[in-house]
Scaffold this active site. Structure first.
Site, PDB file in Angstrom:
ATOM      1  N   ASP A   1       0.825  -1.211   0.000  1.00 17.29           N
ATOM      2  CA  ASP A   1       0.000   0.000   0.000  1.00 17.29           C
ATOM      3  C   ASP A   1       0.862   1.266   0.000  1.00 17.29           C
ATOM      4  O   ASP A   1       1.978   1.265   0.515  1.00 17.29           O
ATOM      5  CB  ASP A   1      -0.900  -0.040   1.250  1.00 17.29           C
ATOM      6  CG  ASP A   1      -2.099   0.863   1.110  1.00 17.29           C
ATOM      7  OD1 ASP A   1      -2.328   1.412   0.014  1.00 17.29           O
ATOM      8  OD2 ASP A   1      -2.815   1.034   2.116  1.00 17.29           O
TER       9      ASP A   1
ATOM     10  N   ASN B   1       1.384   3.440  -2.833  1.00 15.51           N
ATOM     11  CA  ASN B   1       1.969   3.899  -4.109  1.00 15.51           C
ATOM     12  C   ASN B   1       1.416   5.271  -4.492  1.00 15.51           C
ATOM     13  O   ASN B   1       2.174   6.151  -4.923  1.00 15.51           O
ATOM     14  CB  ASN B   1       1.623   2.921  -5.240  1.00 15.51           C
ATOM     15  CG  ASN B   1       2.270   1.571  -5.063  1.00 15.51           C
ATOM     16  OD1 ASN B   1       3.149   1.403  -4.236  1.00 15.51           O
ATOM     17  ND2 ASN B   1       1.821   0.597  -5.839  1.00 15.51           N
ATOM     18  N   GLY B   2       0.095   5.403  -4.350  1.00 20.06           N
ATOM     19  CA  GLY B   2      -0.552   6.668  -4.743  1.00 20.06           C
ATOM     20  C   GLY B   2      -0.055   7.821  -3.890  1.00 20.06           C
ATOM     21  O   GLY B   2       0.302   8.892  -4.402  1.00 20.06           O
ATOM     22  N   ARG B   3       0.003   7.606  -2.570  1.00 20.65           N
ATOM     23  CA  ARG B   3       0.470   8.680  -1.667  1.00 20.65           C
ATOM     24  C   ARG B   3       1.917   9.050  -1.947  1.00 20.65           C
ATOM     25  O   ARG B   3       2.290  10.215  -1.912  1.00 20.65           O
ATOM     26  CB  ARG B   3       0.321   8.230  -0.199  1.00 20.65           C
ATOM     27  CG  ARG B   3      -1.043   8.564   0.373  1.00 20.65           C
ATOM     28  CD  ARG B   3      -1.322   7.785   1.625  1.00 20.65           C
ATOM     29  NE  ARG B   3      -1.694   6.400   1.318  1.00 20.65           N
ATOM     30  CZ  ARG B   3      -1.908   5.471   2.233  1.00 20.65           C
ATOM     31  NH1 ARG B   3      -1.750   5.759   3.512  1.00 20.65           N
ATOM     32  NH2 ARG B   3      -2.278   4.257   1.876  1.00 20.65           N
TER      33      ARG B   3
ATOM     34  N   ARG C   1      -0.257   9.259 -10.136  1.00 19.34           N
ATOM     35  CA  ARG C   1      -0.317   8.019  -9.345  1.00 19.34           C
ATOM     36  C   ARG C   1       0.387   6.860 -10.053  1.00 19.34           C
ATOM     37  O   ARG C   1       0.971   5.986  -9.404  1.00 19.34           O
ATOM     38  CB  ARG C   1      -1.780   7.647  -9.067  1.00 19.34           C
ATOM     39  CG  ARG C   1      -2.459   8.587  -8.081  1.00 19.34           C
ATOM     40  CD  ARG C   1      -3.937   8.202  -7.914  1.00 19.34           C
ATOM     41  NE  ARG C   1      -4.082   6.849  -7.417  1.00 19.34           N
ATOM     42  CZ  ARG C   1      -4.042   6.507  -6.128  1.00 19.34           C
ATOM     43  NH1 ARG C   1      -3.848   7.426  -5.210  1.00 19.34           N
ATOM     44  NH2 ARG C   1      -4.184   5.257  -5.762  1.00 19.34           N
TER      45      ARG C   1
ATOM     46  N   HIS D   1       2.941   3.562  -8.811  1.00 19.83           N
ATOM     47  CA  HIS D   1       2.861   2.132  -9.086  1.00 19.83           C
ATOM     48  C   HIS D   1       4.157   1.637  -9.742  1.00 19.83           C
ATOM     49  O   HIS D   1       4.617   0.527  -9.478  1.00 19.83           O
ATOM     50  CB  HIS D   1       1.658   1.825  -9.971  1.00 19.83           C
ATOM     51  CG  HIS D   1       0.347   2.113  -9.301  1.00 19.83           C
ATOM     52  ND1 HIS D   1       0.051   1.666  -8.025  1.00 19.83           N
ATOM     53  CD2 HIS D   1      -0.744   2.823  -9.690  1.00 19.83           C
ATOM     54  CE1 HIS D   1      -1.164   2.068  -7.681  1.00 19.83           C
ATOM     55  NE2 HIS D   1      -1.660   2.777  -8.671  1.00 19.83           N
TER      56      HIS D   1
ATOM     57  N   SER E   1      -6.796  -6.116  -6.464  1.00 19.91           N
ATOM     58  CA  SER E   1      -7.891  -6.811  -5.783  1.00 19.91           C
ATOM     59  C   SER E   1      -9.164  -6.772  -6.628  1.00 19.91           C
ATOM     60  O   SER E   1      -9.277  -5.967  -7.565  1.00 19.91           O
ATOM     61  CB  SER E   1      -8.162  -6.165  -4.421  1.00 19.91           C
ATOM     62  OG  SER E   1      -8.841  -4.940  -4.602  1.00 19.91           O
TER      63      SER E   1
ATOM     64  N   ASN F   1     -10.369  -3.358  -6.727  1.00 16.70           N
ATOM     65  CA  ASN F   1      -9.613  -2.309  -7.428  1.00 16.70           C
ATOM     66  C   ASN F   1     -10.225  -1.905  -8.779  1.00 16.70           C
ATOM     67  O   ASN F   1      -9.861  -0.879  -9.350  1.00 16.70           O
ATOM     68  CB  ASN F   1      -8.148  -2.714  -7.634  1.00 16.70           C
ATOM     69  CG  ASN F   1      -7.324  -2.664  -6.363  1.00 16.70           C
ATOM     70  OD1 ASN F   1      -6.379  -3.440  -6.191  1.00 16.70           O
ATOM     71  ND2 ASN F   1      -7.663  -1.752  -5.450  1.00 16.70           N
TER      72      ASN F   1
ATOM     73  N   ARG G   1     -11.459   1.683  -9.389  1.00 13.28           N
ATOM     74  CA  ARG G   1     -10.556   2.819  -9.680  1.00 13.28           C
ATOM     75  C   ARG G   1     -10.753   3.322 -11.112  1.00 13.28           C
ATOM     76  O   ARG G   1     -11.291   2.604 -11.950  1.00 13.28           O
ATOM     77  CB  ARG G   1      -9.102   2.391  -9.463  1.00 13.28           C
ATOM     78  CG  ARG G   1      -8.849   2.060  -8.019  1.00 13.28           C
ATOM     79  CD  ARG G   1      -7.390   1.884  -7.719  1.00 13.28           C
ATOM     80  NE  ARG G   1      -7.243   1.596  -6.304  1.00 13.28           N
ATOM     81  CZ  ARG G   1      -6.143   1.802  -5.606  1.00 13.28           C
ATOM     82  NH1 ARG G   1      -5.068   2.284  -6.184  1.00 13.28           N
ATOM     83  NH2 ARG G   1      -6.100   1.514  -4.322  1.00 13.28           N
TER      84      ARG G   1
ATOM     85  N   GLU H   1       1.253 -13.696  11.784  1.00 13.64           N
ATOM     86  CA  GLU H   1       1.645 -12.514  12.557  1.00 13.64           C
ATOM     87  C   GLU H   1       1.475 -11.329  11.605  1.00 13.64           C
ATOM     88  O   GLU H   1       1.840 -11.422  10.421  1.00 13.64           O
ATOM     89  CB  GLU H   1       3.106 -12.630  13.002  1.00 13.64           C
ATOM     90  CG  GLU H   1       3.393 -13.861  13.850  1.00 13.64           C
ATOM     91  CD  GLU H   1       2.663 -13.833  15.197  1.00 13.64           C
ATOM     92  OE1 GLU H   1       2.465 -12.729  15.755  1.00 13.64           O
ATOM     93  OE2 GLU H   1       2.287 -14.920  15.685  1.00 13.64           O
TER      94      GLU H   1
END
Ligand code: FPP
Length: 235
Positions: A13, A15-17, A26, A30, A58, A61, A64, A201
């Site tokens: 998680d 990539n966009g930010r 964006r 990626h 996913s 996704n 988008r 975990e």
């Protein structure tokens, strides 16, 4: 001596930010994320970690914008084109987990070729979860078991066993996930490998996926090695 996980699953998680913070589109995030996959593969090989599952796309996704969806599949195509020889010569086996329907034909062809070419490799399995959703996977597996039973004239009222269901998961024959890593500060599962993470975990890091380097993996592994895994029993 660190206790290493056999199967690491990663929700890649941020990539966009990462791109937005740099004033980039964006798609550049990626692209940088794909480079992180390449680095991860090398480190995992060095450490002899046998199974890696990556949440690349996913079933959710598809919501988008089409341009972003296209850029992710384009990157996947480029990744396979540029890395397949290296992957194969390093003894890595490519697996795909997820629904084949709706995957763009070009990407499907490339994945299929990669899976076929590498099917006898044994050093490491790189499992691309693409058009993947955990609930859909479980439902699909149940339906497959039921259909098989009907075909074989087996009695349905006995129900189905865990073993029967596991054989129909997209991830079969991979073992359960030992360590699930999610980058970019979010603390949720997002429908990823719901069955396989039963006793995983879970490691959350604020690092954005494109910034995830070797030392970030080492940090996660060090954290993992200090976990006491009881699988519901006593120490
Ligand atoms: C999550 O970040 C990332 C994805 C939905 C796609 C992951 C894809 C790649 C790493 C590149 C594809 C390359 C290959 C080889 C499959 P986000 O976009 O949700 O980030 P954000 O939460 O910061 O917006």
């Amino acid at each position: 001596m660190l206790q290493l996980p056999q199967h690491i699953a990663i929700i890649m998680d941020g990539n966009g930010r990462w791109a937005t913070q740099k004033g980039l589109p964006r798609s550049e995030g990626h692209k940088a994320g794909a480079n992180s996959i390449d680095r991860l593969m090398e480190t995992a090989l060095e450490l002899s970690i046998p199974y890696i599952s990556l949440y690349a796309f996913s079933t959710e996704n598809w919501k988008r914008p089409i341009s972003e969806i296209q850029s992710i599949f384009q990157l996947l195509n480029e990744f396979i084109d540029s890395q397949l020889n290296k992957i194969h010569s390093n003894g890595i086996k490519i697996q795909h987990s997820g629904r084949v329907q709706r995957i763009p034909f070009m990407s499907f062809k490339k994945i299929y070729k990669a899976v076929q070419l590498t099917k006898n490799n044994t050093k490491m399995t790189l499992n691309f979860c693409l058009n993947y959703g955990g609930k859909e996977e479980i439902l699909n597996a149940c339906n497959k078991v039921i259909k098989k039973k009907i075909k074989n004239n087996d009695k349905l009222d006995k129900g189905i066993t865990q073993e029967e269901l596991e054989k129909e998961l997209y991830t079969y024959p991979l073992p359960p996930v030992d360590l699930l890593i999610r980058t970019a500060g979010e603390q949720r599962i997002s429908n990823f490998l719901l069955w396989q993470i039963a006793y995983a975990e879970i490691y959350f890091t604020n690092t954005l996926w494109p910034d995830f380097h070797k030392q970030d993996l080492f940090q996660a592994l060090e954290w993992y090695s200090n976990r006491v895994r009881k699988f519901g029993g006593l120490k």
